[in-house]
Design a protein around this motif. Structure first.
Motif, PDB file in Angstrom:
ATOM      1  N   ASP A 101      20.621  32.195 -17.083  1.00 21.81           N
ATOM      2  CA  ASP A 101      21.246  33.514 -17.046  1.00 21.81           C
ATOM      3  C   ASP A 101      22.210  33.674 -18.214  1.00 21.81           C
ATOM      4  N   ILE A 102      21.938  34.656 -19.065  1.00 22.23           N
ATOM      5  CA  ILE A 102      22.747  34.862 -20.263  1.00 22.23           C
ATOM      6  C   ILE A 102      24.185  35.222 -19.909  1.00 22.23           C
ATOM      7  N   ALA A 103      24.398  35.745 -18.707  1.00 23.85           N
ATOM      8  CA  ALA A 103      25.765  36.050 -18.274  1.00 23.85           C
ATOM      9  C   ALA A 103      26.616  34.793 -18.210  1.00 23.85           C
ATOM     10  N   ASP A 104      25.973  33.651 -17.943  1.00 24.37           N
ATOM     11  CA  ASP A 104      26.699  32.387 -17.811  1.00 24.37           C
ATOM     12  C   ASP A 104      26.616  31.526 -19.066  1.00 24.37           C
ATOM     13  N   THR A 105      25.611  31.763 -19.902  1.00 26.85           N
ATOM     14  CA  THR A 105      25.333  30.804 -20.971  1.00 26.85           C
ATOM     15  C   THR A 105      25.475  31.365 -22.383  1.00 26.85           C
ATOM     16  N   ARG A 106      25.942  32.599 -22.522  1.00 27.79           N
ATOM     17  CA  ARG A 106      25.978  33.162 -23.876  1.00 27.79           C
ATOM     18  C   ARG A 106      26.861  32.338 -24.812  1.00 27.79           C
ATOM     19  N   ASP A 107      28.010  31.894 -24.354  1.00 25.75           N
ATOM     20  CA  ASP A 107      28.876  31.096 -25.223  1.00 25.75           C
ATOM     21  C   ASP A 107      28.167  29.819 -25.659  1.00 25.75           C
ATOM     22  N   ARG A 108      27.487  29.163 -24.712  1.00 22.94           N
ATOM     23  CA  ARG A 108      26.748  27.947 -25.042  1.00 22.94           C
ATOM     24  C   ARG A 108      25.630  28.238 -26.029  1.00 22.94           C
ATOM     25  N   PHE A 109      24.924  29.336 -25.795  1.00 30.27           N
ATOM     26  CA  PHE A 109      23.828  29.734 -26.681  1.00 30.27           C
ATOM     27  C   PHE A 109      24.356  29.947 -28.100  1.00 30.27           C
ATOM     28  N   GLU A 110      25.425  30.720 -28.227  1.00 28.34           N
ATOM     29  CA  GLU A 110      25.926  31.051 -29.560  1.00 28.34           C
ATOM     30  C   GLU A 110      26.518  29.828 -30.257  1.00 28.34           C
ATOM     31  N   ALA A 111      27.111  28.933 -29.508  1.00 29.38           N
ATOM     32  CA  ALA A 111      27.628  27.704 -30.115  1.00 29.38           C
ATOM     33  C   ALA A 111      26.483  26.848 -30.649  1.00 29.38           C
ATOM     34  N   ALA A 112      25.395  26.753 -29.872  1.00 29.02           N
ATOM     35  CA  ALA A 112      24.239  25.984 -30.319  1.00 29.02           C
ATOM     36  C   ALA A 112      23.576  26.648 -31.515  1.00 29.02           C
ATOM     37  N   LEU A 113      23.515  27.979 -31.505  1.00 29.26           N
ATOM     38  CA  LEU A 113      22.935  28.717 -32.626  1.00 29.26           C
ATOM     39  C   LEU A 113      23.731  28.461 -33.902  1.00 29.26           C
ATOM     40  N   ALA A 114      25.040  28.472 -33.805  1.00 27.00           N
ATOM     41  CA  ALA A 114      25.883  28.290 -34.983  1.00 27.00           C
ATOM     42  C   ALA A 114      25.689  26.921 -35.618  1.00 27.00           C
ATOM     43  N   LYS A 115      25.324  25.912 -34.824  1.00 30.35           N
ATOM     44  CA  LYS A 115      25.182  24.546 -35.335  1.00 30.35           C
ATOM     45  C   LYS A 115      23.838  24.288 -36.010  1.00 30.35           C
ATOM     46  N   LEU A 116      22.881  25.200 -35.891  1.00 25.52           N
ATOM     47  CA  LEU A 116      21.570  24.957 -36.483  1.00 25.52           C
ATOM     48  C   LEU A 116      21.680  24.839 -37.997  1.00 25.52           C
ATOM     49  N   GLN A 117      20.951  23.866 -38.544  1.00 20.62           N
ATOM     50  CA  GLN A 117      20.932  23.642 -39.985  1.00 20.62           C
ATOM     51  C   GLN A 117      19.494  23.423 -40.445  1.00 20.62           C
ATOM     52  N   PRO A 118      19.163  23.783 -41.695  1.00 16.69           N
ATOM     53  CA  PRO A 118      17.826  23.483 -42.218  1.00 16.69           C
ATOM     54  C   PRO A 118      17.594  21.971 -42.236  1.00 16.69           C
ATOM     55  N   ILE A 119      16.374  21.553 -41.875  1.00 22.55           N
ATOM     56  CA  ILE A 119      16.077  20.115 -41.832  1.00 22.55           C
ATOM     57  C   ILE A 119      14.982  19.782 -42.843  1.00 22.55           C
ATOM     58  N   GLU A 120      13.694  19.758 -42.441  1.00 21.50           N
ATOM     59  CA  GLU A 120      12.687  19.335 -43.407  1.00 21.50           C
ATOM     60  C   GLU A 120      11.334  19.994 -43.184  1.00 21.50           C
ATOM     61  N   TRP A 121      10.455  19.403 -42.365  1.00 16.72           N
ATOM     62  CA  TRP A 121       9.076  19.859 -42.215  1.00 16.72           C
ATOM     63  C   TRP A 121       8.976  21.042 -41.258  1.00 16.72           C
TER      64      TRP A 121
END
Length: 637
Positions: free
Chosen positions: A511-531
């Motif tokens: 439920d996005i009502a409960d997890t939006r902060d977690r979602f956005e924190a995880a999104l912010a940490k994404l970095q380009p990797i390789e393949w």
């Protein structure tokens, strides 16, 4: 995460609703004619208010009311010689649905000499989705330079004028427009399906339509198990007029009268609960009618049937004509012309009334429109109502101001010559109330955002941001579309150090009502990797979404990728991935919406992925358009 198992009382309620749907169909076989007569007397056939662009909640006139005398259209009167240059430019903004009509009118007007207050005139036709245009009109098209803002707005239904004004656009948008033609919004079905259920001969009420859509056994009961469940297609009411009409009809059916729907009805808790139940039968929402019809044609072209994708779809008559003559569009912008389909669509006019898209034209009153432009726009509207202009209206698939169709259009589209029961869209307060209620009643989503984080996502685009930075910003913005109760998650994929799906799931679907902060924190940490293990990622996460399939939700993946499948070690093949998607489609269907991001995206593969699941492909090969494209995509939920 799935909801708790359905309770026994809930299952009983669902069985009761299905049984009521069966009984309705059985009763229709012997009282259909009587129902039709009563309905005709109730709603009549007058659409004069709609044709004049009225925003009043029109109830149709009694059957015995005298019909108005037909309009005698005057001939066009071009100027003997054009006025002086530079020409006054009239920018005419239309909806996607009526863009062909408006652009053809503009071409014909521009082909003759025009002189308005001493200047020549050039009409430039542009188009946008109805809902987006209404939002922009409300704020004065501030995202455009003043010399690119529209002079004239011709949405395909008057409802959008009210939406724009209610949202603050009273300084820019007149209260009423002048209709230049109309198209009835109908229920369209593949011919064989319409015949099997009998609606081609005895049209249903809207209550019958929604009850049937909720009946999981309807095609089994009619000895056609090969058609699966009844699949009802709807556009988003926040974007398209047909979606507005579908939602208003749903509320009207629940309230007991489509013609007399009020804002109080929309606020009623019992009516709201019934509408919410209606929405569970929706496979998913789309931005334009063309999206649904394109998929239906694709299903037939692949050797299957349009019934594989839809049982019925709520669209305007013009779209039915287009489909039956072989014209489809993947995106509502580009048109594909091919041979007419083997399975023609049949338009069905529900007996308790159907809304009329009245194509109202308004000369905008914003400060960017000067007197010369306003006068030139009025002259273009004069042309649209002439004999020559109304001929174009008919030839491009619309009813003219006398409600007459071109005979060829009527024949190919199987359109009714004089359908009874046309209704103007309700007054603005009712339409606005429906718009505001939609997020609460729409079918909830079970969606995983699946993001390519290969090395190329670190490349910079013309804005100066990297592709991944721009994608993250767009995804964060797209979350605003979702509401409490929507289940949304995030996963990303690359391959590095023998890890075939790094980093994998980073925010579980919940439920996005409960997890939006977690979602956005995880999104912010994404970095380009390789393949780019594209096939492995789609195969793995489609299976995961299939395992968590919920029939009362739109189960989907939003896939964003900027490249082709490339792996260091042997991995899932394209054939294996497509086989997985096709297997799921027949058991626990997961829609995989694909977004080609950047010039190097594997467009062909992404199209095949979305097509295999009955979802849609979106083009952001210009990465600066990612916000707009992803915003369009999430209207499917």
């Amino acid at each position: 995460m799935r909801d708790a198992p359905e309770t026994v009382p809930a299952r009983r309620d669902r069985r009761r609703i299905r049984e009521e749907g069966r009984r309705r169909r059985q009763r229709a076989l012997w009282i259909g004619a009587a129902v039709a007569v009563v309905a005709l007397l109730a709603v009549g056939g007058a659409v004069t208010a709609a044709m004049l662009g009225s925003q009043g909640g029109t109830t149709a006139a009694p059957a015995e009311t005298a019909q108005p005398e037909p309009i005698v259209f005057p001939s066009d009167e071009p100027a003997p010689t054009p006025g002086t240059e530079p020409c006054t430019t009239v920018r005419a903004l239309s909806s996607f649905e009526n863009a062909e009509m408006v652009s053809t009118l503009a071409e014909a007007y521009n082909a003759e000499p025009r002189n308005v207050d001493g200047s020549c005139v050039t009409v430039v036709a542009t188009k946008d989705k109805s809902g987006i245009a209404a939002e922009e009109a409300a704020v004065g098209f501030t995202e455009l330079p003043e010399d690119e803002r529209p002079t004239l707005w011709i949405p395909d239904a008057s409802s959008w004028l009210g939406i724009a004004r209610e949202a603050g656009g009273s300084a820019n948008v007149p209260e009423e427009g002048e209709s230049i033609g109309s198209s009835d919004i109908v229920l369209a079905m593949p011919e064989e399906l319409a015949s099997a259920i009998g609606w081609d001969e005895e049209p249903p009420t809207w209550a019958d339509v929604f009850a049937t859509a909720d009946d999981e056994e309807v095609w089994n009961d009619l000895d056609h198990p090969e058609w699966g469940e009844f699949k009802l297609g709807k556009t988003s009411p926040l974007v398209a007029s047909s979606g507005e009409a579908a939602m208003l009809a749903s509320y009207g059916a629940a309230a007991g009268s489509v013609a007399e729907l009020s804002a109080d009805d929309i606020a009623d808790d019992e009516i709201t609960d019934e509408v919410r139940q209606h929405e569970l039968a929706t496979s998913h929402y789309m931005a334009t009618p063309e999206h649904f019809l394109w998929h239906a044609r694709q299903a037939e072209d692949k050797g299957g049937s349009a019934a594989d994708f839809l049982s019925a779809v709520i669209v305007d008559e013009k779209s039915v004509w287009d489909y039956n003559r072989g014209i489809t569009s993947r995106d509502g912008v580009t048109r594909i012309e091919s041979e007419p389909p083997a399975e023609q669509l049949v338009p069905i006019y529900p007996t308790d009334g159907f809304y009329v898209a009245d194509n109202p034209a308004v000369v905008l009153t914003g400060a960017w429109v000067d007197e010369a432009e306003a006068a030139a726009a009025e002259d273009f509207l004069r042309f649209a109502t002439t004999e020559e202009g109304q001929a174009i209206v008919r030839e491009t698939g619309y009813r003219d101001l006398n409600r007459e169709l071109d005979p060829g259009v009527a024949s190919v589209g199987a359109l009714a010559e004089t359908p009874r029961g046309g209704l103007a869209f309700p007054e603005p307060t009712v339409v606005v109330a429906m718009h505001e209620a939609f997020p609460d009643v729409r079918k909830r989503a079970n969606v995983l955002f699946l993001v390519d984080v290969s090395g190329s996502m670190g490349d910079r685009i013309s804005t100066g941001a990297t592709k991944l930075e721009a994608a993250k910003a767009a995804i964060s913005q797209a979350l605003d579309h979702f509401a409490d109760g929507d289940h949304v998650g995030l996963a990303a994929f690359s391959e590095v150090d023998a890890n075939p799906l790094a980093p994998g799931e980073v925010s579980a679907v919940d439920d996005i009502a409960d997890t939006r902060d977690r979602f956005e924190a995880a999104l912010a940490k994404l970095q380009p990797i390789e393949w780019t293990p594209l096939y492995e990622a789609v195969d793995t996460f489609a299976k995961q979404q299939g395992d968590d399939y919920d029939p009362d939700r739109i189960n989907a993946i939003v896939l964003l990728s900027d490249g082709r499948n490339e792996t260091e070690a042997p991995s899932t093949t394209s054939a294996q991935m497509i086989a997985t998607l096709e297997d799921l489609h027949h058991t626990t269907p997961v829609l995989v919406f694909t977004l080609a991001y950047g010039a190097d995206a594997d467009v062909k593969t992404l199209q095949s992925i979305s097509s295999a699941t009955g979802a849609h492909y979106y083009d952001a090969t210009d990465p600066t358009e990612i916000d707009e494209v992803l915003g369009d995509l999430v209207t499917s939920f």
